[in-house]
Scaffold this motif. Structure first.
Motif, PDB file in Angstrom:
ATOM      1  N   SER A 115       0.832  -1.203   0.000  1.00 52.18           N
ATOM      2  CA  SER A 115       0.000   0.000   0.000  1.00 52.18           C
ATOM      3  C   SER A 115       0.862   1.246   0.000  1.00 52.18           C
ATOM      4  CB  SER A 115      -0.884   0.053   1.245  1.00 52.18           C
ATOM      5  OG  SER A 115      -1.560  -1.137   1.415  1.00 52.18           O
ATOM      6  N   ALA A 116       1.959   1.177   0.742  1.00 54.52           N
ATOM      7  CA  ALA A 116       2.810   2.357   0.882  1.00 54.52           C
ATOM      8  C   ALA A 116       3.361   2.794  -0.462  1.00 54.52           C
ATOM      9  CB  ALA A 116       3.960   2.061   1.839  1.00 54.52           C
TER      10      ALA A 116
ATOM     11  N   ASP B 223       7.891   8.523   0.256  1.00 54.34           N
ATOM     12  CA  ASP B 223       6.749   8.131   1.089  1.00 54.34           C
ATOM     13  C   ASP B 223       6.832   6.660   1.480  1.00 54.34           C
ATOM     14  OD1 ASP B 223       5.896  10.666   0.925  1.00 54.34           O
ATOM     15  OD2 ASP B 223       4.119  10.260  -0.309  1.00 54.34           O
TER      16      ASP B 223
ATOM     17  N   HIS C  70      -0.058   7.947  -4.167  1.00 52.27           N
ATOM     18  CA  HIS C  70      -1.016   8.506  -3.214  1.00 52.27           C
ATOM     19  C   HIS C  70      -2.433   8.464  -3.716  1.00 52.27           C
ATOM     20  CE1 HIS C  70       0.385   9.601   0.478  1.00 52.27           C
ATOM     21  NE2 HIS C  70       1.074  10.686   0.184  1.00 52.27           N
ATOM     22  N   ARG C  71      -3.244   7.870  -2.954  1.00 52.93           N
ATOM     23  CA  ARG C  71      -4.612   7.766  -3.381  1.00 52.93           C
ATOM     24  C   ARG C  71      -5.376   7.467  -2.121  1.00 52.93           C
ATOM     25  NH1 ARG C  71      -7.786   3.823  -6.155  1.00 52.93           N
ATOM     26  NH2 ARG C  71      -6.422   2.347  -5.180  1.00 52.93           N
ATOM     27  N   ARG C  72      -6.465   8.102  -1.991  1.00 54.78           N
ATOM     28  CA  ARG C  72      -7.269   7.848  -0.824  1.00 54.78           C
ATOM     29  C   ARG C  72      -7.577   6.360  -0.783  1.00 54.78           C
ATOM     30  NH1 ARG C  72      -7.576   9.909   3.892  1.00 54.78           N
ATOM     31  NH2 ARG C  72      -9.132   8.658   4.928  1.00 54.78           N
ATOM     32  N   LEU C  73      -7.352   5.748   0.337  1.00 57.43           N
ATOM     33  CA  LEU C  73      -7.574   4.312   0.427  1.00 57.43           C
ATOM     34  C   LEU C  73      -9.025   3.970   0.132  1.00 57.43           C
ATOM     35  CD1 LEU C  73      -6.507   1.516   1.354  1.00 57.43           C
ATOM     36  CD2 LEU C  73      -7.639   2.036   3.501  1.00 57.43           C
TER      37      LEU C  73
ATOM     38  N   CYS D 126      -0.932   4.761   4.867  1.00 55.98           N
ATOM     39  CA  CYS D 126      -0.403   4.885   3.508  1.00 55.98           C
ATOM     40  C   CYS D 126      -1.258   5.805   2.660  1.00 55.98           C
ATOM     41  CB  CYS D 126      -0.347   3.516   2.823  1.00 55.98           C
ATOM     42  SG  CYS D 126       0.728   2.358   3.651  1.00 55.98           S
ATOM     43  N   ALA D 127      -2.527   5.855   2.973  1.00 61.83           N
ATOM     44  CA  ALA D 127      -3.432   6.654   2.158  1.00 61.83           C
ATOM     45  C   ALA D 127      -3.538   8.084   2.672  1.00 61.83           C
ATOM     46  CB  ALA D 127      -4.810   5.992   2.145  1.00 61.83           C
ATOM     47  N   GLU D 128      -2.908   8.352   3.796  1.00 59.72           N
ATOM     48  CA  GLU D 128      -3.019   9.684   4.384  1.00 59.72           C
ATOM     49  C   GLU D 128      -2.024  10.652   3.750  1.00 59.72           C
ATOM     50  OE1 GLU D 128      -4.830  11.313   6.704  1.00 59.72           O
ATOM     51  OE2 GLU D 128      -6.204   9.598   6.768  1.00 59.72           O
ATOM     52  N   ASP D 129      -2.312  11.905   3.918  1.00 53.65           N
ATOM     53  CA  ASP D 129      -1.390  12.949   3.497  1.00 53.65           C
ATOM     54  C   ASP D 129      -0.277  13.017   4.536  1.00 53.65           C
ATOM     55  OD1 ASP D 129      -0.041  15.139   2.743  1.00 53.65           O
ATOM     56  OD2 ASP D 129      -1.736  16.532   2.844  1.00 53.65           O
ATOM     57  N   ARG D 130       0.914  12.689   4.080  1.00 48.96           N
ATOM     58  CA  ARG D 130       2.024  12.575   5.023  1.00 48.96           C
ATOM     59  C   ARG D 130       2.274  13.875   5.767  1.00 48.96           C
ATOM     60  NH1 ARG D 130       8.057  11.242   2.898  1.00 48.96           N
ATOM     61  NH2 ARG D 130       9.218  11.979   4.705  1.00 48.96           N
TER      62      ARG D 130
END
Lengths: 683, 172
Positions: A73-74, B3, A78-81, B44-48
């Protein structure tokens, strides 16, 4: 402000929670109140005691599979889960009517990109030592284990039939159907799973390793022939890695040199002509003994896709629940899948779905052109969690349907001990779903693992409905039969019963030693005996063997043999009129054939030095050094963890899949763990 | 740090703590792992940039909420009664029991286990995880004053028990 000894602000003060002005205010009060001072003191003392006690609690770690999923996932952009809850169209109405709709929802983990698995390895290499303890009980009675080497007259029946790759280790590694035979020196250990049932990255609960007596040096005069079967097993490497990542040195007998060597992919030349595999021999200085030479024999299976075979779209659905955490379950599943994987090629796709407490896609459908990623995802599978079979099946079908290859083999392969937690749903719904999917061309094969717990009836029924087959797999031999010979009838074995016989030239060589392959040794007569079976090689396979060679004129480190009484004793260093160092002979059968064919290749030692040797050569030598140091081998010469690392670090080559980098990490790890110079200096 | 690397480093630093924390709440190490996996997948889906300044607080908060959520859901769906749940926490699955052998840790675990669960939880977050009152208040959705009070009362109770029960008194 007046502070009472029972004021929460005193606690906050003692724990360092107050800012400067609040602190000053409290301190002013403390000056006047011995009671408050004592309270603060007590709180601090207690805090220190709690801190000490709590610090001693072990941290619990995720399983490898879970880490893989996170890392996947990491690395996704970047994509909203998307917590996507999919009600499978076909089953939705039925299920909703049954009132268990919420459990028929499938969580989707997206996109584990293949190159990321290299990163997973790196992370795992960093995983801190775990709180597992192993009890090692080593039998010291090592007297009666026969060493099988060329020319040795082993009693029939004691040399295991080395045919099917992995036939032999089954009985040893998995414990087979009983205890290890008494001739095997077993080192058992039990995981202290006091905290977590699954001991991520650590050995499973009971394993036994057959004692390995390393092949000794043999003098060429008495033993000109060295004969063995190829072996493509690699389990020992993953096992060693598991120990080292768990902060332990592996038991000596868990380290099988040939399996470590064959774990890596080498860039050997493809065969010329119509032979199914090519043979490549390279000779250079022996890194751990300046007097000796090292000969590397490399086999490369022809890399030819069979045009006639339909492409496969396989989704492995693997039960990783806690009950699978037994040697004859998940580890066997993993090795079985590796066997099957070996038969696939770049036209095929493989995905991995696991199910336990949560189900997840640990490997999205990945081309078998990238076998390294798939293999490492398989290696990472780890048991733990409770089972929810229904969710997993949904997800697996979803992946299979999306990647469907028209006209190909589209199949979900379920591997489980049958301990389905179908209680939350009902079995009727499950079989209906499977039937629907079978009509759409995605079939189900069910593979049952383990003993006692296995629920044959359920699996049998599921497979029946899914136009599939059900097989119970209790050993690697059975996996070979089911996954390779039956299912793989359409897949690709390029040669079977592959045997190697090396003849050394006494004019050039006085002695030699084969590294590893102890379990694979054949009698010299077996080489031409087509009734003796041996290992198989698949398309694209590489097999590597190393011989440490003692040049003529140097002393062979072996006890002297008395001269013969009734016939002339062979004369060491006899002139033979040939400058060859050795001749490699290979016998193999075509996959469908019964008669063997012979390949023969004489080899001259051109006197290459180590630094002129190929990266593959030096890397293989480094792996062997490392294995010998881990084993505390008497034959390791000057090898140390440091020397293995130095040798390997200069020989990484392209290393696209990151295997060699991982190896370097393991060497470092072993070096850090090694308790005393004891192991380093040999015993 | 990319990231991906960042998430890996966060995994390395917090994985063990979070599973331990969730295991306390859920009383089950395997389910705790699932929850922690979910937590990281969400990370992982969050804005770091948004998460990083208060990373620990974010992780513990999400982990806790998820653990409670799963616990509630399973509680509703599960037909198991409390006895069955107890039985399922076999000795080798319970983090608490594994500690009993270790002297201080075992003593401390018993002391904390004897407190009301929220008091035990705030004390662990403060002392074991090093979180501040403010962070704890956000993680547990309490006021800061309330956190201070719970910790105070919990520690006081332990002090009193230590005074009256010699067998629990720490050595020296």
């Amino acid at each position: 402000m007046k502070v009472h000894p029972d004021d929460p602000r005193l606690t906050a003060y003692a724990l360092g929670e107050l800012d400067a002005s609040e602190r000053a205010a409290i301190e002013a009060q403390l000056a006047d109140s011995p009671e408050c001072r004592r309270a603060v003191e007590e709180i601090r003392e207690l805090g220190a005691m709690l801190e000490e006690g709590l610090a001693a609690e072990p941290a619990l770690l995720l399983t490898d599979a879970q880490r893989s999923a996170v890392v996947a996932s990491a690395d996704r952009p970047h994509r909203r889960l998307a917590w996507r809850w999919i009600a499978v169209a076909v089953a939705a109405s039925v299920v909703a009517a049954a009132g268990v709709g919420s459990l028929w929802m499938v969580r989707e983990h997206r996109a584990a990109k293949s190159e990321l698995l290299g990163n997973v390895r790196e992370i795992l290499a960093e995983t801190s030592a775990q709180s597992n303890h192993y009890l090692f009980s080593e039998s010291t009675d090592g007297s009666d284990r026969s060493v099988h080497f060329a020319g040795y007259n082993s009693p029939v029946g004691q040399v295991p039939p080395t045919g099917r790759s992995g036939n032999d280790p089954v009985a040893l590694f998995f414990g087979g159907k009983g205890k290890p035979a008494s001739t095997l020196q077993a080192i058992g250990y039990v995981g202290d799973s006091g905290v977590d049932g699954d001991t991520a990255g650590a050995p499973t609960s009971t394993e036994a390793y057959a004692r390995i007596d390393e092949n000794p040096f043999l003098d060429v005069a008495h033993n000109p022939l060295s004969t063995f079967s190829i072996d493509v097993d690699t389990a020992s490497y993953s096992n060693v890695r598991r120990f080292l990542n768990g902060g332990q040195l592996p038991p000596k007998d868990a380290v099988r040199i040939e399996e470590l060597l064959n774990y890596f992919v080498y860039d050997y030349p493809q065969p010329a002509g119509d032979a199914p595999f090519g043979v490549d021999v390279e000779i250079a200085d022996c890194p751990w003994n300046a007097e000796h030479r090292l000969a590397r024999i490399g086999l490369a299976g022809r890399d030819v896709p069979a045009a006639s075979r339909p492409a496969s779209n396989l989704v492995f659905l693997i039960d990783v629940s806690g009950s699978m955490n037994e040697p004859n379950k998940l580890p066997l599943v993993k090795r079985s899948l590796r066997l099957l994987l070996d038969r696939l090629d770049e036209r095929d796709r493989v995905a991995l779905v696991v199910y336990a407490g949560n189900s997840g896609l640990v490997l999205p459908s990945t081309s078998c052109g990238d076998k390294a990623s798939i293999a490492s995802a398989i290696d990472r599978l780890d048991a733990g969690g409770s089972t929810n079979g229904a969710e997993g099946i949904e997800l697996a079908y979803d992946v299979a349907s999306k990647g469907k290859i028209p006209g190909g083999i589209n199949r979900v392969i379920l591997a489980t001990d049958g301990d389905f937690n179908v209680g939350v749903t009902n079995e009727g719904d499950l079989t209906r779903l499977i039937e629907e999917k079978a009509k759409s061309g995605v079939f189900l094969s069910a593979l049952g693992f383990g003993m006692g717990n296995i629920k044959d009836a359920t699996l049998q029924k599921l497979a029946d409905r899914g136009n599939g087959n059900y097989a119970y797999i209790d050993s690697l031999a059975e996996a070979q039969k089911v996954l390779v010979e039956q299912m793989g009838a359409t897949l690709q074995t390029i040669a079977k019963d592959v045997k190697i016989q090396v003849e050394f030239n006494p004019a050039v060589v006085s002695g030699y030693r084969l590294l590893g392959y102890e379990k694979r040794m054949l009698r010299q007569e077996d080489f031409n005996d087509d009734a003796k079976d041996a290992g198989e090689i698949g398309a694209g396979h590489t097999v590597t063997a190393l011989y440490e060679v003692v040049p003529a004129g140097k002393t062979v480190p072996t006890p002297a043999v008395d001269p013969l009484k009734y016939q002339p004793t062979p004369i060491p260093g006899a002139t033979t009129g040939s400058a060859d160092l050795l001749t490699v002979k290979l016998r193999y059968k075509d996959p469908e054939g019964d008669a063997s064919r012979l390949l023969e290749q004489p080899v001259v030692d051109s006197g290459s030095t180590l630094d002129r040797a190929s990266d593959d050569f030096r890397f293989a030598a480094a792996v062997a050094s490392f294995a010998m140091v881990l084993r505390g081998s008497p034959n390791k010469g000057s090898s140390t963890f440091d020397s293995a690392r130095d040798l390997a670090s200069g020989a990484r080559g392209r290393d696209a899949a990151g295997y060699r980098a991982e190896f370097l990490g393991l060497v470092e790890k072993a070096r850090a763990i090694a308790p005393s110079p004891d192991r380093e200096s040999g015993r | 740090m990319s990231d991906g690397e960042w998430v890996r480093s966060v995994l390395d630093r917090y994985e063990g703590r979070l599973v331990r924390y969730a295991a306390r709440i859920m009383k089950d190490a395997d389910r705790a792992r699932d929850v922690v996996q979910d937590t990281f997948v969400r990370l992982c889906a969050e804005d770091r940039a948004r998460v990083e300044p208060r990373l620990a607080e974010w992780l513990f908060t999400v982990c806790r909420n998820r653990a409670l959520e799963v616990g509630r859901k399973e509680g509703r769906m599960s037909s198991l009664d409390d006895d069955a749940i107890e039985a399922r926490e076999s000795p080798d699955a319970s983090p608490a029991l594994a500690l009993e052998d270790r002297e201080t840790a075992g003593r401390v675990a018993r002391l904390l286990a004897a407190l009301p669960s929220r008091q035990g939880e705030v004390i662990r977050l403060k002392i074991q995880e090093g979180r501040s009152y403010r962070e704890i208040s956000r993680i547990m959705n309490l006021s800061e004053t309330n956190v201070g009070y719970l910790i105070h009362v919990g520690l006081k109770t332990i002090r009193e028990r230590l005074r009256t029960r010699a067998d629990l008194r720490p050595k020296a």
